[in-house]
Write a protein that holds these residues in place. Structure first.
Motif, PDB file in Angstrom:
ATOM      1  N   VAL A  35       0.851  -1.181   0.000  1.00  0.00           N
ATOM      2  CA  VAL A  35       0.000   0.000   0.000  1.00  0.00           C
ATOM      3  C   VAL A  35       0.891   1.236   0.000  1.00  0.00           C
ATOM      4  N   PHE A  36       0.620   2.171  -0.924  1.00  0.00           N
ATOM      5  CA  PHE A  36       1.435   3.376  -1.063  1.00  0.00           C
ATOM      6  C   PHE A  36       0.542   4.612  -1.074  1.00  0.00           C
ATOM      7  N   ALA A  37       1.014   5.656  -0.394  1.00  0.00           N
ATOM      8  CA  ALA A  37       0.311   6.940  -0.436  1.00  0.00           C
ATOM      9  C   ALA A  37       0.742   7.772  -1.641  1.00  0.00           C
ATOM     10  N   GLN A  38       1.850   7.382  -2.275  1.00  0.00           N
ATOM     11  CA  GLN A  38       2.329   7.989  -3.508  1.00  0.00           C
ATOM     12  C   GLN A  38       2.588   6.879  -4.514  1.00  0.00           C
ATOM     13  N   PRO A  39       2.607   7.198  -5.812  1.00  0.00           N
ATOM     14  CA  PRO A  39       2.794   6.136  -6.815  1.00  0.00           C
ATOM     15  C   PRO A  39       4.091   5.349  -6.585  1.00  0.00           C
ATOM     16  N   PHE A  40       3.993   4.025  -6.627  1.00  0.00           N
ATOM     17  CA  PHE A  40       5.211   3.211  -6.533  1.00  0.00           C
ATOM     18  C   PHE A  40       5.940   3.273  -7.869  1.00  0.00           C
TER      19      PHE A  40
END
Length: 264
Positions: free
Chosen positions: A167-172
Motif C-alpha cells: 500500500v502506497f500513499a504515492q505512486p510506486f
C-alpha cells in the motif's frame, strides 16, 4: 574484460565451460591508472553470492562447496607502469572425475607500489576483482523458484534505498522480482513483467534481466532483480504479473501480486 587498479570497483566476470579432464582459461585485462609503477599480485577468494549479485568473500578456512581453487593456477606478479595494461590469463584444468555443475570464485588483483621499501609496511594502490564462473557440463539439475514480487518506492534523498509495501500513499516506481536457484548450474532468468490497473489496462511493462550478457543466479542462492517503472498515476488497485523462464525456456514461473495506491 578491463579492470582498473582503483578501490572497490564492480568485479568483472569470466564465464567458461570446461569438460571433465579438459583445460581452458579465463582472461582479464588489468590497467594501472595510478601515478606510479605498480606490481600486480593476485589471490583467490571463495565467496557467497548476495541477493544483489555481489560476492561476499568467505573467511579463511570457510568453503561453500563450489570453490575453484583446485582448478586454477594463479598468475605470476606483473609489473605495470602508469597507464599501461596487460592481459592476465588464468589456466583452468578440470579433473577427469569432477562432478558436473557450477563452480565459482573471485580472483583479486592487488596493486603494490613497485618502490615499496623492503621490510616496511605494505601499502596498496587499490584492488579489483575478477569473478570466474566455471561450468562443468554433464547431468546437471536446472531448477528455479519465483520467490516473490514486490512493489517499492525510492526513498527521498537516497539512490539505493527502496521502501517495499503493498500500500502506497504515492505512486510506486520500482518492482523487485526475487528468484532462487535450487539446482546446481548457473541460471540466467528472463521474462516479462507487466503492471495493470483495476480496469485491466496495462500501464507499464518491461523485460527482466535483459542485459547482455544476462546476469546469473548461482546455485543455492537468491537474487533480486529491481527495475524502475512509470505509468502508476491514478489511485486504485494495481496488479503486477511476472512470467519468468530459465534454461531453454521450457518452464515458465508465473506469479501475481496486488498493490494499492491510496493517496491519503
Amino acid at each position: 574484460m578491463m579492470s582498473s587498479m582503483v578501490d572497490n570497483p564492480e568485479p568483472t566476470r569470466a564465464e567458461v565451460s570446461v569438460a571433465q579432464g579438459e583445460s581452458g582459461q579465463a582472461k582479464f585485462n588489468v590497467k594501472n591508472v595510478t601515478g606510479g609503477t605498480i606490481i600486480v599480485k593476485s589471490r583467490l577468494n571463495d565467496f557467497d553470492p548476495q541477493e544483489d549479485g555481489s560476492p561476499k568473500p568467505l573467511k579463511e578456512g570457510e568453503t561453500n562447496g563450489a570453490s575453484i581453487k583446485n582448478f586454477i593456477t594463479l598468475p605470476s606478479d606483473i609489473t605495470l607502469e602508469t597507464d599501461k595494461d596487460s592481459d592476465v590469463v588464468i589456466p583452468i584444468s578440470i579433473p577427469a572425475g569432477q562432478a558436473p555443475g557450477a563452480y565459482y570464485g573471485v580472483v583479486l588483483f592487488e596493486g603494490v607500489p613497485a618502490n615499496q621499501g623492503a621490510g616496511g609496511q605494505v601499502s596498496l594502490t587499490g584492488s579489483v576483482g575478477g569473478i570466474i564462473l566455471i561450468n562443468v557440463p554433464g547431468a546437471v539439475k536446472e531448477s528455479m523458484q519465483l520467490v516473490s514480487i514486490r512493489a517499492g518506492r525510492a526513498t527521498p534523498g537516497s539512490t539505493s534505498e527502496i521502501r517495499l509495501s503493498n500500500v502506497f500513499a504515492q505512486p510506486f516506481d520500482r518492482v523487485q522480482v526475487k528468484v532462487r536457484n535450487t539446482g546446481n548450474s548457473f541460471l540466467k532468468p528472463y521474462g516479462k513483467v507487466t503492471i495493470q490497473d483495476w480496469r485491466g489496462h496495462e500501464v507499464a511493462s518491461y523485460e527482466m534481466n535483459d542485459s547482455d550478457p544476462r546476469a546469473n543466479v548461482l546455485p543455492n542462492s537468491q537474487r533480486i532483480f529491481t527495475n524502475n517503472i512509470g505509468g502508476v498515476k491514478l489511485p486504485g488497485r494495481y496488479t503486477i504479473s511476472a512470467g519468468i523462464a530459465y534454461g531453454d525456456g521450457g518452464d515458465v514461473l508465473a506469479q501475481k501480486v496486488n498493490v494499492w495506491y491510496l493517496p491519503i
